[in-house]
Each structure stands twice: as structure tokens, then as C-alpha cells.
Design an enzyme around this catalytic site. Structure first.
Site, mmCIF file in Angstrom:
data_model
loop_
_atom_site.group_PDB
_atom_site.id
_atom_site.type_symbol
_atom_site.label_atom_id
_atom_site.label_comp_id
_atom_site.label_asym_id
_atom_site.label_seq_id
_atom_site.Cartn_x
_atom_site.Cartn_y
_atom_site.Cartn_z
ATOM 1 N N HIS A 9 6.562 3.670 46.949
ATOM 2 C CA HIS A 9 6.011 3.991 48.263
ATOM 3 C C HIS A 9 7.092 4.050 49.349
ATOM 4 O O HIS A 9 7.092 4.956 50.187
ATOM 5 C CB HIS A 9 4.943 2.974 48.651
ATOM 6 N N HIS A 41 -4.329 5.727 47.342
ATOM 7 C CA HIS A 41 -5.262 6.318 46.377
ATOM 8 C C HIS A 41 -6.295 7.199 47.071
ATOM 9 O O HIS A 41 -6.618 8.283 46.581
ATOM 10 C CB HIS A 41 -5.947 5.235 45.558
#
Length: 300
Positions: A264, A78
Site C-alpha cells: 500500500h 477492497h
């Protein structure tokens, strides 16, 4: 000339680690030209620095974790997304624990903090990675693909057969720029299923998770009283994750990215496949701002 960026001054904040549940101090520190993005563990003596580098991602279950000689900085996606969104090239991120604080589960708070430090242009050309031919990563029915493109376009599709995930809101396409990222992507929060929470906590994961930093989904829908920030917030968050994961290639990417049920680990495998084929990309700079296919116009 499209120039490299850092911050004018140090910015400090704190928050809770999503998985550790620990309080974490985080400092954003200006960095020199061509210094790149560095994470610094200031809770260690002496402090340990880890480059934001795709090849240092050793754990990618539920989040992206940088590991160097058994020293970890976790849940970086993030903050990396916010850094990429603002076009920052050189920055040191100091943390007082093994994990970046989760804040509200989006990149929005990091955008706010970085803007408090004010963006500063540096007297050196900004470097881009231009993809020259298709590169893909595949796992079962999931895929992540780069193809040549003039700009940075991200297309993502999730596939959840669940009442909270309306079919018409499971795909999104974004033409990346600072403006579109800040206003259309950065506020999208991470999400999780309430039924998985006990299992995760039993395995020392999601110890800091709450409805203040994630969208909770039960058997019927969204648990959070305020509901969703966007009708397609779930897939927008996947775009947010991808922007952060892909920035680990070292520079902003000029390409089209297509992700289908990617996460991811698959995003990281795509970057490794690029690195493994030097003919798949080139490093470019732009002497004229008008020639740059990506807009980094500052936002307020």
C-alpha cells in the site's frame, strides 16, 4: 460516449472491521456527476466526508487509510477495488466506524452489493488518466512502475520463501476490464501469517481477523479447511489491492503497472510521484465506446 457511472439506489450492509473488530454499517449512496468517490463517517456529529484521494493517505501499514484533520477511514482498498472494477466514478460510501468492514477478505461481497444497487450511467464523459511517460517508486528491492500502455495492464510478483507460496504461482498478469476483474481478481482474499497474530492484536491490529475473512498461513501451509480459491490467490489479492490503491488517483488509469513486492505505501508513493509531475499524464475522455481501451461491459 463512455459515460460516468453511479448507482441507481442506496444499498446497505454490515460487517466487521478487520483491525478494530467493531461491527460496521456501510451504505452505498448514488452521487452526482463529477462528485468522485466520497467516504462519509456517519457515526460522527456532524458527519465528516473524506474524498478518496491519494494525497489524503497518511497511514499505509497493512492497509490504506484516508485521514482528514485526524478523522480516519481505514482499510478502504477492497471496496475501492470493487468500485474501480465496476467502473463507478461517483459514489458516497457511508460507514459507522473508522474502518470499512472486511467482509470475506476479498472484493467479491462489495461487487455483489454494488450490483444490487444497479449501475446507472450519467450524462457526462468518463475521465481517464493516461500515463505519458515512465513513473516509478522504489524502496530497497521493491518497486512500483507505470509505463505508457493502451489499456490497463497489471503485472505483479511477490517473493515469499515459504511452503504455502509455490514459486510458479507468485507472478500474475491481468489485462484489466470489468469482466476480468470480477471473475479473475475480485474473489481473491487477503492473507496473513498465524505467527504474527498475537503481536498484531497486542498492538490493536487484526482484532477482527479470522479464517472467515482471511487466508491463514502457518509454518507449513494454508490453515483454512477449504484451501485456496485460486492456485495463485496470494498474488491475485495483491493485484486486487493495487487496483483499489491506484484508483485513489481519481480516475481509471490507462497504463501498464508493474509491481514487485509492492504494498500500500509504495503504491501510494507511485501516485504521489505522478501527481508531482504534471507532464507524466493527461486527462482524456472517449466520445466513441469503441475507442476506449478498457472494457466496462456489465456482468451479471
Amino acid at each position: 460516449m463512455v459515460k460516468q457511472r453511479t448507482l441507481k439506489r442506496v444499498v446497505k450492509a454490515s460487517g466487521i472491521g478487520l483491525h478494530s473488530g467493531q461491527k460496521v454499517l456501510i451504505n452505498f449512496v448514488p452521487h452526482h456527476i463529477d462528485g468522485g468517490i466520497i467516504f462519509r463517517r456517519i457515526d460522527l456529529d456532524p458527519p465528516v466526508e473524506i474524498q478518496a484521494n491519494a494525497l489524503l493517505i497518511q497511514e499505509a501499514f497493512m492497509c490504506s487509510n484516508l485521514v482528514r484533520e485526524d478523522i480516519k477511514v481505514g482499510t478502504i482498498e477492497h471496496v475501492m477495488s470493487a468500485i474501480a472494477g465496476l467502473g463507478i466514478d461517483n459514489l458516497i460510501i457511508e460507514v459507522s466506524a473508522s474502518e470499512v468492514p472486511i467482509m470475506d477478505g476479498s472484493a467479491g461481497p462489495f461487487i455483489y452489493l454494488l450490483m444490487q444497487g444497479e449501475l446507472a450511467e450519467q450524462d457526462a464523459p468518463k475521465k481517464f488518466i493516461r500515463i505519458l511517460k515512465p513513473v516509478e517508486a522504489l524502496i530497497d528491492d521493491k518497486h512500483a512502475i507505470f509505463t505508457p500502455h493502451s489499456g490497463f495492464q497489471l503485472n505483479f510478483t511477490i517473493d515469499f520463501d515459504h511452503p504455502a507460496f509455490a514459486k510458479e504461482y507468485q507472478s500474475v498478469s491481468i489485462d484489466f476490464s470489468t469482466e476480468t476483474f470480477v471473475y479473475e481478481v475480485s474473489e481473491a482474499r487477503t492473507f496473513g501469517f498465524m505467527k504474527d497474530l498475537d503481536y498484531l492484536k497486542a498492538n490493536n491490529l487484526a482484532l477482527g481477523a479470522s479464517l472467515d475473512n482471511a487466508i491463514g498461513v502457518d509454518d507449513t501451509g494454508v490453515v483454512n479447511e477449504e484451501g485456496l480459491r485460486f492456485a495463485d490467490e496470494f498474488v491475485r489479492h495483491k493485484i486486487l489491492d493495487a487496483v483499489g490503491d491506484l484508483y485513489l488517483l481519481g480516475h481509471q488509469i490507462i497504463a501498464k503497472f508493474d509491481g514487485y513486492k509492492s504494498g500500500h505505501a509504495l503504491n501510494n508513493q507511485l501516485l504521489r510521484n505522478v501527481k508531482n509531475d504534471p507532464t507524466s499524464y493527461e486527462i482524456v475522455t472517449f466520445n466513441n465506446d469503441n475507442d476506449c481501451p478498457i472494457s466496462y461491459v456489465s456482468v451479471t
